[in-house]
Every structure is written in C-alpha cells, then in structure tokens.
Scaffold this motif. Structure first.
Motif, PDB file in Angstrom:
ATOM      1  N   SER A 120     -21.581  -3.134 -34.981  1.00  0.00           N
ATOM      2  CA  SER A 120     -21.560  -1.698 -34.652  1.00  0.00           C
ATOM      3  C   SER A 120     -22.677  -0.968 -35.387  1.00  0.00           C
ATOM      4  N   SER A 121     -23.742  -1.695 -35.723  1.00  0.00           N
ATOM      5  CA  SER A 121     -24.786  -1.122 -36.567  1.00  0.00           C
ATOM      6  C   SER A 121     -25.672  -0.112 -35.847  1.00  0.00           C
ATOM      7  N   GLU A 122     -25.565  -0.022 -34.521  1.00  0.00           N
ATOM      8  CA  GLU A 122     -26.436   0.901 -33.795  1.00  0.00           C
ATOM      9  C   GLU A 122     -25.884   2.318 -33.779  1.00  0.00           C
ATOM     10  N   ASP A 123     -24.648   2.490 -34.151  1.00  0.00           N
ATOM     11  CA  ASP A 123     -24.006   3.804 -34.123  1.00  0.00           C
ATOM     12  C   ASP A 123     -24.005   4.379 -35.536  1.00  0.00           C
ATOM     13  N   ARG A 124     -24.701   5.481 -35.735  1.00  0.00           N
ATOM     14  CA  ARG A 124     -24.814   6.056 -37.068  1.00  0.00           C
ATOM     15  C   ARG A 124     -23.462   6.519 -37.610  1.00  0.00           C
ATOM     16  N   GLY A 125     -22.645   7.109 -36.740  1.00  0.00           N
ATOM     17  CA  GLY A 125     -21.331   7.574 -37.175  1.00  0.00           C
ATOM     18  C   GLY A 125     -20.454   6.436 -37.659  1.00  0.00           C
ATOM     19  N   VAL A 126     -20.495   5.307 -36.942  1.00  0.00           N
ATOM     20  CA  VAL A 126     -19.719   4.144 -37.340  1.00  0.00           C
ATOM     21  C   VAL A 126     -20.255   3.573 -38.649  1.00  0.00           C
ATOM     22  N   ARG A 127     -21.590   3.612 -38.800  1.00  0.00           N
ATOM     23  CA  ARG A 127     -22.174   3.101 -40.033  1.00  0.00           C
ATOM     24  C   ARG A 127     -21.680   3.895 -41.243  1.00  0.00           C
ATOM     25  N   PHE A 128     -21.555   5.207 -41.102  1.00  0.00           N
ATOM     26  CA  PHE A 128     -21.029   6.010 -42.215  1.00  0.00           C
ATOM     27  C   PHE A 128     -19.577   5.653 -42.519  1.00  0.00           C
ATOM     28  N   LYS A 129     -18.794   5.357 -41.473  1.00  0.00           N
ATOM     29  CA  LYS A 129     -17.419   4.915 -41.700  1.00  0.00           C
ATOM     30  C   LYS A 129     -17.397   3.611 -42.489  1.00  0.00           C
ATOM     31  N   GLU A 130     -18.322   2.703 -42.147  1.00  0.00           N
ATOM     32  CA  GLU A 130     -18.397   1.425 -42.824  1.00  0.00           C
ATOM     33  C   GLU A 130     -18.809   1.597 -44.287  1.00  0.00           C
ATOM     34  N   LEU A 131     -19.757   2.482 -44.549  1.00  0.00           N
ATOM     35  CA  LEU A 131     -20.190   2.748 -45.922  1.00  0.00           C
ATOM     36  C   LEU A 131     -19.040   3.323 -46.753  1.00  0.00           C
ATOM     37  N   ARG A 132     -18.285   4.251 -46.157  1.00  0.00           N
ATOM     38  CA  ARG A 132     -17.152   4.822 -46.886  1.00  0.00           C
ATOM     39  C   ARG A 132     -16.099   3.758 -47.176  1.00  0.00           C
ATOM     40  N   PHE A 133     -15.910   2.845 -46.206  1.00  0.00           N
ATOM     41  CA  PHE A 133     -14.958   1.751 -46.417  1.00  0.00           C
ATOM     42  C   PHE A 133     -15.367   0.895 -47.608  1.00  0.00           C
ATOM     43  N   TYR A 134     -16.642   0.539 -47.693  1.00  0.00           N
ATOM     44  CA  TYR A 134     -17.109  -0.295 -48.801  1.00  0.00           C
ATOM     45  C   TYR A 134     -16.924   0.415 -50.141  1.00  0.00           C
ATOM     46  N   ALA A 135     -17.228   1.700 -50.187  1.00  0.00           N
ATOM     47  CA  ALA A 135     -17.075   2.447 -51.437  1.00  0.00           C
ATOM     48  C   ALA A 135     -15.613   2.466 -51.883  1.00  0.00           C
ATOM     49  N   ARG A 136     -14.693   2.640 -50.927  1.00  0.00           N
ATOM     50  CA  ARG A 136     -13.268   2.678 -51.277  1.00  0.00           C
ATOM     51  C   ARG A 136     -12.757   1.303 -51.688  1.00  0.00           C
ATOM     52  N   PHE A 137     -13.197   0.273 -50.980  1.00  0.00           N
ATOM     53  CA  PHE A 137     -12.756  -1.083 -51.324  1.00  0.00           C
ATOM     54  C   PHE A 137     -13.282  -1.476 -52.700  1.00  0.00           C
ATOM     55  N   LEU A 138     -14.493  -1.048 -53.035  1.00  0.00           N
ATOM     56  CA  LEU A 138     -15.035  -1.303 -54.367  1.00  0.00           C
ATOM     57  C   LEU A 138     -14.169  -0.670 -55.445  1.00  0.00           C
ATOM     58  N   MET A 139     -13.715   0.558 -55.210  1.00  0.00           N
ATOM     59  CA  MET A 139     -12.874   1.243 -56.191  1.00  0.00           C
ATOM     60  C   MET A 139     -11.569   0.481 -56.406  1.00  0.00           C
ATOM     61  N   VAL A 140     -10.933   0.070 -55.321  1.00  0.00           N
ATOM     62  CA  VAL A 140      -9.671  -0.662 -55.422  1.00  0.00           C
ATOM     63  C   VAL A 140      -9.878  -1.991 -56.145  1.00  0.00           C
ATOM     64  N   SER A 141     -10.939  -2.700 -55.800  1.00  0.00           N
ATOM     65  CA  SER A 141     -11.216  -3.994 -56.419  1.00  0.00           C
ATOM     66  C   SER A 141     -11.528  -3.852 -57.904  1.00  0.00           C
ATOM     67  N   LEU A 142     -12.226  -2.782 -58.276  1.00  0.00           N
ATOM     68  CA  LEU A 142     -12.515  -2.526 -59.687  1.00  0.00           C
ATOM     69  C   LEU A 142     -11.233  -2.340 -60.481  1.00  0.00           C
ATOM     70  N   ILE A 143     -10.355  -1.483 -59.977  1.00  0.00           N
ATOM     71  CA  ILE A 143      -9.115  -1.181 -60.711  1.00  0.00           C
ATOM     72  C   ILE A 143      -8.217  -2.415 -60.788  1.00  0.00           C
ATOM     73  N   LEU A 144      -8.277  -3.261 -59.744  1.00  0.00           N
ATOM     74  CA  LEU A 144      -7.490  -4.492 -59.755  1.00  0.00           C
ATOM     75  C   LEU A 144      -8.160  -5.598 -60.568  1.00  0.00           C
ATOM     76  N   ASN A 145      -9.375  -5.330 -61.027  1.00  0.00           N
ATOM     77  CA  ASN A 145     -10.123  -6.323 -61.812  1.00  0.00           C
ATOM     78  C   ASN A 145     -10.387  -7.590 -61.009  1.00  0.00           C
ATOM     79  N   ARG A 146     -10.644  -7.447 -59.714  1.00  0.00           N
ATOM     80  CA  ARG A 146     -11.035  -8.572 -58.861  1.00  0.00           C
ATOM     81  C   ARG A 146     -12.543  -8.769 -58.991  1.00  0.00           C
TER      82      ARG A 146
END
Length: 605
Positions: A120-146
């Motif tokens: 879905s890399s051709e859609d800019r709106g979807v790309r922003f959703k994907e970036l936000r997903f990565y940022a949130r998953f990073l936060m969860v993984s950090l707190i879980l010490n994964r």
C-alpha cells in the motif's frame, strides 16, 4: 457484486464509521487514571468504543472472503487491528494492568507477521497510518522490554521513513525523521547499561528468602498500602520517545510486577486469520479476549496505578495530585516522582513578582509550620531548619521551558496542602535539597522524602551526560548495579554472565541483611515503618541506602553535601553509609569488580 455481497460491504462500512465516530469521542481523554470528574463517564465510553471495534473485527473475520472480493484492502484490516491495539495500550496507561499491554502487543505483532500494510506504499494517507502504527508498536515493545522486537522495528521504521521521503517528494517528513532520531537515541541510552534482569519487581530476584520471615512478621502501628503514583520529568534535551522520557520510563517499570518472573519470554498466542474473538465485556468497559492467559500470573497483586505526565504545567500537576489525594483510600500512600532542573534563590524576587506573589505573604508562620518534633538523627542528612522560611518561594523546580514563566515553576510550598494525606516524595533535581523545608511543615501526615544529590558523581564525568543517559539518582533507584558500574566507569558486559550474576548476588545478599536490620530496628521512624511492608516501596528504600552509601564512600571527587542524597526522616544509624553492615557490602562489591580504589572505606573494627 451480488446483493448479499453488497449488504456485507454496506454493513462493514457502517461498522467502520460507527467505530471511528466513537473513537473520536475518547481520542483526547487523559491517558492516566485521574482525569477528574469525567473518569466514570470516560470509562463507560471506552467500553462502547471497545465493543464497536470488537464487533467490527469479528464481522470482518466472519465475512473476510466476501469483503476481499468486494475490494477490501489488507491495510484496512491492519488499521482495525492497529486501532484495537491502540485502545488496549490506552487502557494499560489508564489502569496499569499488564494484560492490556500484552493484548496490545499481540495485535501489533499480528500486523507485522501478516504484512497487513504491505503493498500500500503508493497511498500517502495509508503510509501515514503505517508510520503511526510503527511508532505505537515501538512504544509497546519498549515498555515490555522486547529487545529483539525493538531492534527489528527500529530498522523497519527507519527504512520506511527513508522510503516515504523518496516516494512522496512533495511531502515534508521532517517530523517523522525526528521520531526516528528519538527512538535511536532512546534505545542507545536504554541499552547502554546491562539489562539482564528486568526493572520490574521480579519475585525470583527481588524477594529475599532469608529475610522473608522478618518481612512477613513485621508490624507497625500503622501500615500503608501503595496503590497510586504520579511520575513526571522535564529536562532540556532529555532522552525521550514520544511522551515518555527515559527517567519516567525507568520509574514506570520499577513500579510494576514482572509477570511470573518470566521476563515476558514466553511466546505469545498468535492471532489466527479466522479466529473469532469472544466478547467478554464487563461493566468496567474492559474486553478480555483471553489471548494472554499464558503470559500473566493471576496470583500477582495488581500494579499500582500510575499517572505519567509529560511536561505538565504546574496547574495540571496540582490538579492531578489533588484528584489522587481526594480519591486516595484510607490507609494508603501516594508516591510522587518529580525529576526537573531547579533554581536556588536566583532571581527569586523577579520570579515571585511575575507569578503575582508578594514578599509580604511569602513567609509562612514558622511556629505553626514546625509542629513536628525535629528528627534527632540528622548527622547524615545535614538538615538545618531555618527560622527564615523565605526559601519556600526562593527555591523551585522548573517543569518546562523558562519562557513560560510561573506556569512551570513548582515551589516546595505547593506540595504542603497535599500533606493532609500520606505522601512519599522522590525529588530528582539539582535543587532537590530545597524540599527539606517540607519536613515539619506538613498539614496532617509527615511526608517521606527522597532527595537526590544536587550534583552527580562520576569517575569519568565527560562520558556521563544526563541528557544522554538519564538521571544517575533515578538509575540507582531502578537499576542499582548498572548505576554503580556507570559511577566507576566499569563496562559490565552482558556476555560476562558469571561476573554479572556474582555482582547481583552481592547486592542481593546486602539487601537481605538490610531488610532484617530494618524489620528488627527499634529506632525506625514510623514514616518508614508504615511503608516497609509494601514490596515496591521497601525495594526503593533498600536501593536508596545502597545509593547513599556508594556515593558517600566514593572518593574520586571533592567532598560536599551536594554529592549526597537525603532521606527525611532519617533512617536508623544501623543502615547509615559508614555502618559496618552497609560499608562491608559496598566493599565486597567493589572488590568483586576490582574498583576498590574508587572508594574510601573506614575501619569499623
């Protein structure tokens, strides 16, 4: 498209719109348990949002084939799962319940494994959703010490931002590049010390069998329960990711249980493509879909609720403290952790005038404030009460940029109204000693105070910048061995497991001995005695004793009170820095790591 397929698609889109509309209602709700008068209403609406998204998730599972035939994109499934993960993470922040953090991780991990956003890399709106997903998953993984997942996500996130810059040249990705820089800096600071053991309270390592009978039998005239905490820090250029600073990140984990002593190493239950998620809604609005049953220990007590505030104004901070105090159960204590730079009498007149404070009213009545009997054991704390209490308004902490004036200035006297309830204050600041004036000025309950050194100590000062590694005092309270190694510039490699485990064993033995001393002491102040039965607070007290002794014995700097932490009221002399029980333990650790030349040990024979 058949009539049936059209009905399915229409129903799905309606469910999507309903869920998104409900989510918008809670988007700006404070992500902590103390949101004021709207807490119950917010909880009720979170329940509705959960139900809406779980209904949507179940519907797309049951009708996946028809929806895909009618044009459903994989990223749309990923967006639903991402939103559910976000809701679970928000619930963790509001309740401090580990199961919600694990639920969020499971949904986020499923998105990665199933590549829901791929193609879905051709859609800019979807790309922003994907970036936000990565940022949130990073936060969860950090707190879980994964750790391994964090490494993977950082690389994927960095590549994704670079790819976005190349594909969407007309879009400014400066903010996302800053997020990448933040997470790289954060992980570098977090992994600069060995984290072979969790920061969370692990029954495997933090419960000492030899001293357990003494802790179990310990009884004071009054015992306080620890269920509520407020954590906040502000330092210029401090290490942070999103709205979580390195210091609050460490304290957040320090005040939670490690599930089953497992280090979260069990493999999570995978989210299968066609699995139906049962709706176990309860009146509190929490959906338990039983995906983490094998990851949590039902016998563990609940985690203390925590409000993690990112750069609050003093008004916001006071409002949250007031809410906690108003809701604090009988015989309970609130922990307040404040980490911020301070001012010691400089420009005090102008600051008071800018805050609308008159000198005429800046000095409370000394006689009425000092209603407690002064602590007789002040040799180590150097508490020297003064008749002139103008320092109530001369010294302060700065909770935000100085250009915002009085809205970011916290005076010691701001805390006094809340001392009608039991408070445990941890002040980590270069001006922390200004809060000594609270002792004797309480309005009902004598407060327990840990005050950091005004200046840190290091064998190699140039290599230890607080802006890069976080606070030394906070590190002592959350990871004492790592703080010790940082102090003496000792690189304790994670590969050297025997050396690490032996050093931890020395500290564990010391804490066991000190627990027995505290539990059997006849001179333990009631302020500390009423906290000692709580495992989290007892561990903080033991680590403070360790920190104070290490810094008092450290000789590779000039002497001065500014290098020592303070506890008020004073702990018994039997656990003072130069007592035989404490000094011998520090000496064993120093000898084990071959850094005894960094310390000055006294002959207690």
């Amino acid at each position: 498209m058949s009539k049936e397929d059209n009905t399915v698609t229409t129903t799905f889109r309606t469910l999507v719109e309903t869920a998104e509309r409900k989510f918008a209602r809670v988007r700006d709700v404070p992500l902590h348990p103390y949101g004021g008068s709207g807490v119950q209403q917010n909880g009720h609406f979170f329940h509705k949002v959960f139900k809406a998204y779980m209904r949507l998730w179940k519907y797309q599972q049951e009708n996946r084939a028809k929806l895909v035939n009618s044009g459903l994109q994989r990223w749309e499934i990923g967006e639903i799962a991402s939103r559910i993960g976000q809701l679970y993470f928000n619930q963790y922040l509001r309740t401090s319940e580990a199961r919600f953090l694990l639920e969020a991780y499971i949904f986020y991990e499923a998105i990665i494994k199933r590549n829901y956003f791929e193609g879905s890399s051709e859609d800019r709106g979807v790309r922003f959703k994907e970036l936000r997903f990565y940022a949130r998953f990073l936060m969860v993984s950090l707190i879980l010490n994964r750790v391994e997942m964090v490494k993977l996500l950082v690389e994927k996130f960095k590549d994704l931002v670079e790819d976005s810059k190349a594909k969407f040249r007309g879009t400014n990705f400066k903010e996302w590049r800053l997020v990448v820089q933040e997470i790289i800096r954060f992980t570098k600071a977090d992994t600069a010390t060995v984290n072979a053991r969790p920061l969370r309270y692990s029954a495997m390592f933090d419960s000492h069998p030899t001293s357990l009978p003494y802790v179990t039998r310990f009884h004071a005239k009054r015992l306080l329960k620890f269920q509520d905490a407020l954590l906040t820090s502000y330092h210029k250029n401090e290490v942070k990711f999103a709205e979580l600073t390195l210091d609050t990140f460490r304290m957040l984990q320090c005040l939670e249980w490690e599930p089953s002593g497992s280090f979260y190493q069990k493999q999570p239950v995978e989210l299968t493509e066609m699995r139906t998620l049962a709706d176990h809604s309860v009146t509190s609005g929490l959906i338990d879909i039983n995906l983490v049953a094998g990851l949590t220990d039902p016998t563990l007590p609940p985690n203390p609720k925590k409000a993690v505030l990112y750069r609050p104004s003093v008004t916001q901070l006071m409002a949250v403290i007031a809410t906690v105090c108003a809701e604090l159960p009988t015989d309970s204590v609130m922990l307040i952790y404040l980490s911020a730079p301070g001012n010691s009498g400089r420009d005090s007149t102008s600051q008071m005038e800018s805050s609308g404070i008159s000198r005429k009213f800046s000095k409370p009545n000394t006689q009425s404030l000092n209603h407690h009997e002064p602590n007789k054991c002040q040799c180590e704390n150097h508490v020297t009460p003064k008749g002139d209490l103008s320092q109530y308004f001369e010294d302060y902490l700065l909770l935000g940029p100085g250009r915002n004036g009085g809205s970011n200035i916290l005076y010691p006297c701001d805390i006094i109204p809340f001392t009608r309830r039991p408070l445990f204050l941890i002040i980590d600041s270069d001006n922390s000693h200004a809060f000594k004036v609270l002792h004797g000025a309480e309005r009902g309950e004598p407060a327990a105070l840990f005050l950091s050194p005004s200046m840190p100590s290091f064998k190699n000062p140039s290599g230890n910048d607080m802006a890069q590694n976080g606070s030394q005092f906070t590190l002592f309270l959350t990871a004492p061995l790592q703080a010790f190694c940082q102090l003496v510039d000792y690189n304790l490699s994670s590969e050297d497991a025997d050396m690490y485990n032996d050093a931890q064993s020395v500290i564990s033995t010391a804490f066991t001995e000190w627990e027995v001393i505290l539990c059997t002491s006849t001179s333990l102040d009631l302020v500390w005695a009423q906290l000692l039965s709580d495992p989290f607070l007892r561990r903080l007290i033991l680590r403070f004793i360790f920190c104070r002794a290490v810094l008092a014995l450290f000789r590779l700097r000039e002497s001065g009170d500014q290098y020592l932490p303070i506890c008020i009221p004073e702990l018994p002399n039997s656990v003072a820095s130069f007592s035989k029980a404490v000094q011998s333990s520090i000496q064993r650790l120093a000898n084990h790591l071959k850094v005894a030349d960094c310390f000055s040990f006294r002959d207690n024979s």
